[in-house]
Design a protein around this motif. Structure first.
Motif, PDB file in Angstrom:
ATOM      1  N   SER A  81       0.835  -1.201   0.000  1.00 51.94           N
ATOM      2  CA  SER A  81       0.000   0.000   0.000  1.00 51.94           C
ATOM      3  C   SER A  81       0.870   1.252   0.000  1.00 51.94           C
ATOM      4  CB  SER A  81      -0.927   0.003   1.218  1.00 51.94           C
ATOM      5  OG  SER A  81      -0.176   0.148   2.408  1.00 51.94           O
ATOM      6  N   CYS A 106       2.691   1.741  -6.920  1.00 52.06           N
ATOM      7  CA  CYS A 106       1.705   2.580  -6.233  1.00 52.06           C
ATOM      8  C   CYS A 106       0.856   3.368  -7.234  1.00 52.06           C
ATOM      9  CB  CYS A 106       2.401   3.555  -5.285  1.00 52.06           C
ATOM     10  SG  CYS A 106       3.303   2.757  -3.931  1.00 52.06           S
ATOM     11  N   ASP A 227     -12.032  -2.505  -4.103  1.00 56.61           N
ATOM     12  CA  ASP A 227     -10.647  -2.265  -3.695  1.00 56.61           C
ATOM     13  C   ASP A 227     -10.602  -1.990  -2.198  1.00 56.61           C
ATOM     14  OD1 ASP A 227      -9.353  -2.474  -6.199  1.00 56.61           O
ATOM     15  OD2 ASP A 227     -10.034  -0.468  -6.751  1.00 56.61           O
ATOM     16  N   GLN A 230      -8.255   1.261   2.288  1.00 56.84           N
ATOM     17  CA  GLN A 230      -6.977   1.946   2.468  1.00 56.84           C
ATOM     18  C   GLN A 230      -6.508   2.594   1.168  1.00 56.84           C
ATOM     19  OE1 GLN A 230      -5.381   2.193   5.575  1.00 56.84           O
ATOM     20  NE2 GLN A 230      -4.280   3.779   4.445  1.00 56.84           N
ATOM     21  N   LEU A 231      -6.800   1.960   0.026  1.00 57.81           N
ATOM     22  CA  LEU A 231      -6.413   2.543  -1.256  1.00 57.81           C
ATOM     23  C   LEU A 231      -7.117   3.878  -1.456  1.00 57.81           C
ATOM     24  CD1 LEU A 231      -5.046   2.511  -4.030  1.00 57.81           C
ATOM     25  CD2 LEU A 231      -6.986   1.168  -4.884  1.00 57.81           C
ATOM     26  N   ASP A 234      -5.449   6.434   0.737  1.00 66.15           N
ATOM     27  CA  ASP A 234      -4.103   6.754   0.249  1.00 66.15           C
ATOM     28  C   ASP A 234      -4.144   7.616  -1.007  1.00 66.15           C
ATOM     29  OD1 ASP A 234      -3.143   5.299   2.346  1.00 66.15           O
ATOM     30  OD2 ASP A 234      -2.445   3.596   1.162  1.00 66.15           O
TER      31      ASP A 234
END
Length: 267
Positions: A81, A106, A227, A230-231, A234
């Motif tokens: 991540s 990323c 997904d 956390q994606l 971020d």
């Protein structure tokens, strides 16, 4: 002459898998995307060693290795991540082989490129990449899907090798700077995930009255919310242009709401 050219073409074709198989590729992180990416590399003729902190087995065709084995492969893909990238890199930098080519995967590019410059020795070659697909969009094959490559600290010949390699996969290879990537991604991937997560809060349901447009909205919710959460966090935190995107979206929403408010006065 024709026969000679044909023989040379056959020999060249036959050597491509061998060249790939002699190159050991390490995939650090065997989560949902890392496992998918490792399988893709295997499909295209590479010998792949995978490592995941909690991985008990590797995807089919991938060798499950130790952390040190992965870090000293010829090429190393970090599939972790965005928020974990700096810490993982800090913990592993001293053990990465000096001849290893390092690539991140990323969904933002300025941040990981900055961390690779800061934390890795200058002798370590680095490329920032963004495979703009995953297990869902690539389940029927990756041909035609976009693959972004941004040179960070890498000789031209090494960078070109991977440009050509991914083109051989029939990927749509896009070469750009990290800044250009993040600027454009904020208004494409970033806004899509933001709208998808926002719509999910409405708890929209299927209906017999669903139009094509409504089904498209529901598919956005499904794709983005499949997904990890956390994606989403971020993408909004680590892309320096994401806040500008959100403010622009809010301004547009406020404008439409104000127009509707003015229309209500006419009724």
């Amino acid at each position: 002459m024709v026969a000679t050219k044909f023989l040379l073409a056959v020999l060249l074709f036959c050597t491509i898998p061998a060249m790939n198989s002699s190159m050991r590729i390490g995939v650090y992180g065997l989560g949902r995307f890392g496992s998918f990416w490792a399988r893709e590399l295997v499909k295209h003729g590479f010998t792949v060693v995978g490592y995941g902190r909690s991985a008990k087995q590797a995807p089919e065709g991938v060798v499950l290795g130790t952390e040190d084995e992965v870090l000293t492969c010829d090429v190393l893909f970090f599939c972790v991540s965005i928020s974990a990238f700096a810490q993982v890199l800090q913990n592993t930098a001293s053990r990465i082989g000096p001849s290893t080519l390092v690539m991140d995967t990323c969904s933002v590019k300025l941040y990981p490129a900055k961390k690779m410059r800061e934390l890795l020795p200058s002798c370590v070659r680095t490329i920032a990449t963004h495979p703009m697909f995953g297990p869902d969009s690539g389940k029927d094959g990756v041909a035609g899907l976009p693959m972004v490559l941004c040179p960070v600290n890498c000789p031209k010949k090494d960078f070109q090798f991977w440009v050509d390699e991914f083109k051989n996969w029939k990927l749509q290879v896009i070469e750009m700077t990290c800044d250009q990537h993040d600027r454009e991604a904020a208004w494409s991937q970033g806004i899509t995930h933001f709208i998808g997560r926002t719509l999910s809060e409405l708890n929209l349901q299927d209906t017999k009255l669903a139009t094509t447009g409504y089904r498209t909205l529901m598919s956005i919710v499904e794709q983005t919310c499949n997904d990890p959460l956390q994606l989403f966090y971020d993408l909004q935190r680590y892309n320096p242009y994401a806040r500008q995107m959100r403010m622009g979206l809010k301004g547009s929403l406020d404008t439409v709401m104000q127009v509707l408010k003015e229309q209500e006065k006419i009724v």
